[in-house]
Enzyme design. Structure first.
Site, short mmCIF file in Angstrom:
data_model
loop_
_atom_site.label_atom_id
_atom_site.label_comp_id
_atom_site.label_asym_id
_atom_site.label_seq_id
_atom_site.Cartn_x
_atom_site.Cartn_y
_atom_site.Cartn_z
N LYS A 97 42.51 33.37 34.71
CA LYS A 97 43.18 32.26 35.41
C LYS A 97 42.22 31.08 35.55
CE LYS A 97 46.16 35.50 37.83
NZ LYS A 97 46.44 36.30 39.01
N ASP B 24 52.05 31.73 43.53
CA ASP B 24 52.44 33.05 43.01
C ASP B 24 53.91 33.35 43.30
OD1 ASP B 24 50.63 34.49 41.50
OD2 ASP B 24 49.53 35.27 43.24
N GLN C 73 44.35 37.23 44.89
CA GLN C 73 44.56 38.25 43.85
C GLN C 73 44.90 39.60 44.48
OE1 GLN C 73 44.60 37.74 40.43
NE2 GLN C 73 45.31 39.85 40.34
#
Ligand SMILES: NC(=O)c1ccc[n+]([C@@H]2O[C@H](COP(=O)([O-])OP(=O)(O)OC[C@H]3O[C@@H](n4cnc5c(N)ncnc54)[C@H](OP(=O)(O)O)[C@@H]3O)[C@@H](O)[C@H]2O)c1
Length: 295
Positions: free
Chosen positions: A54, A121, A98
């Site tokens: 990412k 997200d 994460q």
């Protein structure tokens, strides 16, 4: 039959080119490009490798990545304080924590702490609700990437019977909702299967579009696929070791035999994975655009 390959890498490359004018518009208006804060707790190798990918994507296209690597034993309160700081930081357009989080940290509480308007997200309950209600919000990256992959390969979802195997909060359920919504990339008839589904093969054989998101290496075999179906393999299973700390990636679909039955199929790697990463960049730019009134 030999299936057409649905190349996610190539589509993601084209999307990266489309991001350039959007990034320029943000930088032109604000004097700085969009910013993404990526928070990683601990040293799980899979999480580390996702986060590295990412951050590399951000660097490649010119999004500023703000790295927050914290030890696995970081207290939950310290993590919540960091999120509050990032929520308030005008240079940060997206906040990504994460997953999975180390044991002892309440994942639901952490996700709830992220500002829904920086939740790139798309896991915050507010964005889950917006998806259900088909309202503007952030769509989760993997399901949104799958829909984009289908759209950009001119695979119609309207009227198609899509069978999704997997009901997780990050893939199966949000994908089912996206496909059910009205309009482009939606209007499908959706069946969702899971580990308690009776006679899975009888379900998957009905699919015009079959999505495997199970986390079970090569679980979808050729007899489970209707001839001519489109097969999307979300699975990213790490099997064996190619080098110390490096495992080989394998999908949920038994690729070779299934590609003899299907009309189109995604490879692993190089199918859904690059699309997921591209959609995170899209969401981060979108967040900046919304903040600046450009979207
Ligand atoms: N390519 C990408 O960008 C990307 C992104 C996210 C995830 N992934 C990969 O996609 C896979 C799924 O991820 P996830 O997070 O959704 O996994 P998950 O949370 O473990 O969910 C797996 C789902 O599959 C169902 N399932 C498991 N075994 C089954 C079986 N034998 N028959 C029918 N259903 C079965 C489970 O049913 P129950 O609910 O009944 O347990 C569950 O709903 C993993 O390999 C993951 O690494 C890839």
């Amino acid at each position: 039959m030999s299936a057409r390959l649905l190349d996610g890498k190539e589509v993601a490359r084209r999307m990266h080119a489309e991001f350039v004018p959007r990034l320029q518009a943000v930088a032109g208006r604000r004097g700085a490009p969009p910013g993404l804060a990526v928070v990683l707790l601990g040293d799980d190798p899979a999480s580390r490798s996702y986060v590295t990918g990412k951050r590399q994507d951000c660097a490649k296209i010119g999004i500023r990545a703000f790295d927050h690597d914290l030890p696995a034993d970081t207290p939950q309160d310290a993590l919540l304080q960091l999120i509050a700081k990032l929520n308030a930081d005008p240079e940060v357009d997206g906040v990504l924590v994460q997953l999975p989080l180390p044991r002892g940290i309440d994942e639901a509480r952490v996700l709830l702490a992220i500002d829904p308007d920086k939740d790139v997200d798309g896991f915050h309950p507010v964005n889950v609700g917006r998806l259900m209600l088909d309202q503007p919000g952030f769509r989760p990256c993997t399901p949104n990437g799958i829909v984009q992959l289908l759209l950009r390969h001119q695979i119609a979802t309207a009227g198609a019977h899509v069978v999704v195997v997997g009901r997780s909060h990050i893939v199966g359920k949000p994908l089912a909702n996206l496909l059910l919504n009205k309009g482009s990339g939606g209007d499908a008839t959706v069946t969702v299967c899971h580990s308690r589904t009776a006679d899975l093969a009888a379900m998957t054989r009905q699919a015009d579009i079959l999505v495997a998101a199970m986390g079970r290496p090569r679980a979808i075999t050729a007899p489970m696929v209707k001839p001519g179906a489109v097969v999307i393999d979300v699975g990213m299973n790490r099997i064996g070791q190619t080098a110390p700390g490096r495992a080989k990636l394998c999908g949920d679909v038994d690729f070779e035999p299934v590609s003899q039955v299907a009309s189109a199929i995604t490879p692993v790697p190089g199918g859904v994975g690059p699309m997921t990463r591209a959609m995170l960049l899209h969401n981060t730019i979108l967040s900046a655009e919304r903040r600046l009134g450009l979207a």
